[in-house]
Design a protein around this motif. Structure first.
Motif, PDB file in Angstrom:
ATOM      1  N   ILE A 153     -39.048 103.528  66.060  1.00 17.41           N
ATOM      2  CA  ILE A 153     -38.693 102.533  67.125  1.00 17.41           C
ATOM      3  C   ILE A 153     -40.055 101.715  67.426  1.00 17.41           C
ATOM      4  O   ILE A 153     -40.855 102.229  68.136  1.00 17.41           O
ATOM      5  CB  ILE A 153     -38.375 103.234  68.496  1.00 17.41           C
ATOM      6  N   ALA A 154     -40.203 100.676  66.728  1.00 16.99           N
ATOM      7  CA  ALA A 154     -41.281  99.771  67.023  1.00 16.99           C
ATOM      8  C   ALA A 154     -41.303  99.113  68.096  1.00 16.99           C
ATOM      9  O   ALA A 154     -41.287  97.890  68.027  1.00 16.99           O
ATOM     10  CB  ALA A 154     -41.410  99.042  65.433  1.00 16.99           C
ATOM     11  N   ASP A 155     -41.331  99.700  69.211  1.00 21.15           N
ATOM     12  CA  ASP A 155     -41.444  99.065  70.515  1.00 21.15           C
ATOM     13  C   ASP A 155     -42.138  99.679  71.475  1.00 21.15           C
ATOM     14  O   ASP A 155     -42.354 101.089  71.251  1.00 21.15           O
ATOM     15  CB  ASP A 155     -39.723  98.576  70.824  1.00 21.15           C
ATOM     16  N   GLU A 156     -42.193  99.347  72.732  1.00 21.48           N
ATOM     17  CA  GLU A 156     -42.899  99.803  73.699  1.00 21.48           C
ATOM     18  C   GLU A 156     -41.925 101.140  74.268  1.00 21.48           C
ATOM     19  O   GLU A 156     -42.359 101.987  74.818  1.00 21.48           O
ATOM     20  CB  GLU A 156     -42.992  98.944  74.883  1.00 21.48           C
ATOM     21  N   ILE A 157     -40.638 101.051  74.280  1.00 20.55           N
ATOM     22  CA  ILE A 157     -39.755 102.134  74.373  1.00 20.55           C
ATOM     23  C   ILE A 157     -40.007 103.386  73.978  1.00 20.55           C
ATOM     24  O   ILE A 157     -39.784 104.546  74.389  1.00 20.55           O
ATOM     25  CB  ILE A 157     -38.247 101.729  74.390  1.00 20.55           C
TER      26      ILE A 157
END
Length: 138
Positions: A36-40
């Motif tokens: 998950i290449a995201d802040e989540i």
């Protein structure tokens, strides 16, 4: 004596769960950031740490098993309450540690299986994007 045993098993299961959560925090964080290449991914990491704590404590503190120290077996008329001896304390603490680790191990196994599947999907998507981008340049 029963309340002391209950409190001690709760503390032991909590400590075991906290140690495991700390040990696996960095590997889980790396996996989540890759998938998950995201802040989540930070939120997912917090959730997994919480899940490790909950599963470890609920698996380690076995309320139905501890009932034998306060109530006799229901189906046996001659049954008596099991006495809490030193040997029983050691056995219950050992069971608490093993059961907490076993519950956490199952949780992490399921997580890592799904993480592996997600990694393969992400990797295939990256390879397809790299292949189409390479074809566009030619």
């Amino acid at each position: 004596m029963f309340l002391t045993l209950l409190l001690v098993t709760l503390v032991v299961a909590s400590v075991v769960s906290l140690v495991v959560a700390l040990v696996f925090s960095k590997p889980i964080d790396s996996i989540l950031k890759r998938i998950i290449a995201d802040e989540i991914s930070v939120a997912w990491l917090k959730y997994l740490k919480f899940a490790i704590l909950v599963v470890g404590v609920s698996a380690g503190v076995r309320i139905y098993e501890l009932e034998k120290y306060i109530t006799p077996e229901r189906w046996d008329k001659d049954a008596r309450i099991v006495l809490l001896t030193t040997e029983r304390w050691v056995l219950e603490l050992y069971r608490t540690i093993i059961e907490a680790l076993q519950g956490i191990a199952w949780l992490l196994l399921v997580f890592f299986v799904f993480a592996l599947i997600a990694y393969v999907i992400v990797r295939i998507a990256e390879l397809r994007q790299g292949g189409t981008a390479g074809q566009a340049k030619v």
